[in-house]
Design a protein around this motif. Structure first.
Motif, PDB file in Angstrom:
ATOM      1  N   LEU A   1       0.863  -1.080  -0.022  1.00 40.81           N
ATOM      2  CA  LEU A   1      -0.093   0.014   0.126  1.00 40.81           C
ATOM      3  C   LEU A   1       0.876   1.417  -0.060  1.00 40.81           C
ATOM      4  O   LEU A   1       0.266   2.177  -0.273  1.00 40.81           O
ATOM      5  CB  LEU A   1      -0.872   0.004   1.177  1.00 40.81           C
ATOM      6  N   PHE A   2       2.012   1.098   0.130  1.00 42.37           N
ATOM      7  CA  PHE A   2       2.890   2.262   0.222  1.00 42.37           C
ATOM      8  C   PHE A   2       3.368   2.832  -0.878  1.00 42.37           C
ATOM      9  O   PHE A   2       4.658   2.961  -1.452  1.00 42.37           O
ATOM     10  CB  PHE A   2       4.042   1.872   1.255  1.00 42.37           C
TER      11      PHE A   2
ATOM     12  N   LEU B   1      -3.331   6.748  -2.378  1.00 39.93           N
ATOM     13  CA  LEU B   1      -3.681   6.075  -1.207  1.00 39.93           C
ATOM     14  C   LEU B   1      -4.215   7.128  -0.205  1.00 39.93           C
ATOM     15  O   LEU B   1      -3.201   7.854   0.381  1.00 39.93           O
ATOM     16  CB  LEU B   1      -2.740   5.232  -0.534  1.00 39.93           C
ATOM     17  N   ASN B   2      -5.411   7.167   0.203  1.00 41.49           N
ATOM     18  CA  ASN B   2      -5.721   8.253   1.302  1.00 41.49           C
ATOM     19  C   ASN B   2      -5.609   7.947   2.701  1.00 41.49           C
ATOM     20  O   ASN B   2      -6.025   6.901   3.107  1.00 41.49           O
ATOM     21  CB  ASN B   2      -7.370   8.735   0.986  1.00 41.49           C
ATOM     22  N   THR B   3      -4.283   8.245   3.429  1.00 42.03           N
ATOM     23  CA  THR B   3      -4.142   8.067   4.594  1.00 42.03           C
ATOM     24  C   THR B   3      -5.181   8.374   5.497  1.00 42.03           C
ATOM     25  O   THR B   3      -5.235   7.855   6.530  1.00 42.03           O
ATOM     26  CB  THR B   3      -2.704   8.668   4.831  1.00 42.03           C
TER      27      THR B   3
ATOM     28  N   ILE C   1      -6.060   1.330  -2.304  1.00 42.55           N
ATOM     29  CA  ILE C   1      -5.398   2.115  -3.374  1.00 42.55           C
ATOM     30  C   ILE C   1      -6.528   2.466  -4.440  1.00 42.55           C
ATOM     31  O   ILE C   1      -7.125   1.680  -5.073  1.00 42.55           O
ATOM     32  CB  ILE C   1      -4.319   1.666  -4.020  1.00 42.55           C
ATOM     33  N   GLU C   2      -7.001   3.852  -4.441  1.00 44.62           N
ATOM     34  CA  GLU C   2      -7.848   4.302  -5.550  1.00 44.62           C
ATOM     35  C   GLU C   2      -7.366   4.762  -6.802  1.00 44.62           C
ATOM     36  O   GLU C   2      -6.265   5.464  -6.663  1.00 44.62           O
ATOM     37  CB  GLU C   2      -8.675   5.528  -4.741  1.00 44.62           C
ATOM     38  N   MET C   3      -7.930   4.872  -7.987  1.00 52.75           N
ATOM     39  CA  MET C   3      -7.741   5.315  -9.111  1.00 52.75           C
ATOM     40  C   MET C   3      -8.635   6.625  -9.246  1.00 52.75           C
ATOM     41  O   MET C   3      -9.805   6.639  -9.014  1.00 52.75           O
ATOM     42  CB  MET C   3      -7.958   4.407 -10.326  1.00 52.75           C
TER      43      MET C   3
ATOM     44  N   LEU D   1       4.137   7.011   4.476  1.00 50.80           N
ATOM     45  CA  LEU D   1       3.057   7.996   3.922  1.00 50.80           C
ATOM     46  C   LEU D   1       3.649   9.037   2.814  1.00 50.80           C
ATOM     47  O   LEU D   1       2.786   9.318   2.144  1.00 50.80           O
ATOM     48  CB  LEU D   1       2.801   8.604   5.244  1.00 50.80           C
ATOM     49  N   ALA D   2       4.773   9.131   2.710  1.00 48.85           N
ATOM     50  CA  ALA D   2       5.134  10.080   1.864  1.00 48.85           C
ATOM     51  C   ALA D   2       6.613  10.084   1.446  1.00 48.85           C
ATOM     52  O   ALA D   2       7.310   8.820   1.841  1.00 48.85           O
ATOM     53  CB  ALA D   2       5.185  11.676   2.486  1.00 48.85           C
TER      54      ALA D   2
END
Length: 291
Positions: A119-120, A264-266, A282-284, A173-174
């Motif tokens: 997911l990262f 990925l909206n944390t 994970i969204e498109m 996260l970043a």
């Protein structure tokens, strides 16, 4: 939302001191009825400093976890005072138990973050050794607990916290630029040639405007997004790819997809995400136009 809504923020913000906060707090509550708890003026100031903002925002209509971040300093001081009071006693069972539990939590987090690595998507490639950092943290804390070298605990915990913070932030996260919102802003900039209106539906609602440098229209709901696409002029719409079919149906048009990015909206990460990482998190995100 009740006070318990803020507990994840308080405990997460105080990691790796969270276990100590809970242990010392429970101990203080247990000692109060027996009359063995003595609070000096400084203790009362810390209690009021931490409690009043939580009560205020619990009663308040608007609630965001970040609103109560200022209560973390008094809680940290409370934990520090508790550790200092117990450092001189090598046989302090409460301090030993809290330290061992902290080490175990770090060890468990190794497994969690190793499982979450898919997911990262915004992580820097050289900073993804989160498991190694957390493993070293677990070993260091466990060593202090095993030797009961309590005078080393503040130094070791602080060093571990800094290491884990850097590794988790830049390794999970970043870190890898450009980030998704920057990618979308660049895509908009490459497609916006005549000052076309920009609409945003439930994604990048707070920060996209800063990267595009252009005003944008916040759309609320599929119907409003459909009306936006019915504009006689060319418009650009940012939305989740999964929402596109419904928006197209509401507009009665066939929007043209210009591009998509992974995101990925944390803010949506929950406990279930940690326990059962799912690539569907994970969204498109699509950029579409009506012309």
């Amino acid at each position: 939302r009740p006070i318990c809504f803020y507990l994840p923020v308080l405990l997460g913000g105080l990691m790796p001191w969270s276990v100590y906060l809970v242990a010392f707090g429970v101990d203080a509550v247990a000692r109060a009825p027996r009359g063995t708890l003595r609070l000096v003026d400084t203790d009362w100031r810390l209690v009021l400093w931490a409690l009043l903002p939580i009560l205020f925002f619990t009663v308040s209509i608007g609630k965001q976890p970040r609103y109560i971040l200022p209560v973390l300093p008094p809680l940290a001081v409370f934990v520090a005072r508790g550790i200092i009071e117990r450092m001189g006693n090598r046989r302090d069972r409460l301090l030993a138990a809290a330290t061992w539990i902290t080490a175990i939590i770090y060890a468990l987090l190794v497994l969690v973050f190793v499982r979450m690595e898919p997911l990262f998507i915004s992580a820097h490639p050289l900073a993804t050794w989160i498991g190694l950092c957390l493993g070293c943290a677990a070993i260091a804390i466990a060593a202090v607990a095993a030797t009961r070298a309590w005078r080393l605990l503040p130094m070791v915990s602080s060093a571990v916290a800094a290491l884990v913070l850097v590794s988790v932030w830049f390794g999970a996260l970043a870190g890898d630029r450009p980030e998704p919102v920057e990618q979308m802003a660049r895509l908009i900039g490459s497609q916006r040639s005549a000052g076309e209106p920009i609409g945003v539906l439930d994604v990048f609602t707070r920060n996209l405007v800063f990267y595009t440098g252009s005003p944008q229209m916040q759309l609320y709901g599929v119907e409003q997004a459909g009306v936006f696409l019915q504009s006689p002029e060319r418009v650009l719409l940012v939305l989740r790819s999964t929402d596109l079919p419904a928006v197209a149906a509401a507009s009665g048009t066939t929007p043209k997809t210009i591009g998509e990015i992974r995101y990925l909206n944390t803010a949506n990460i929950r406990v279930r995400t940690l326990l059962r990482p799912d690539p569907s998190e994970i969204e498109m995100i699509s950029l579409v136009t009506n012309r």
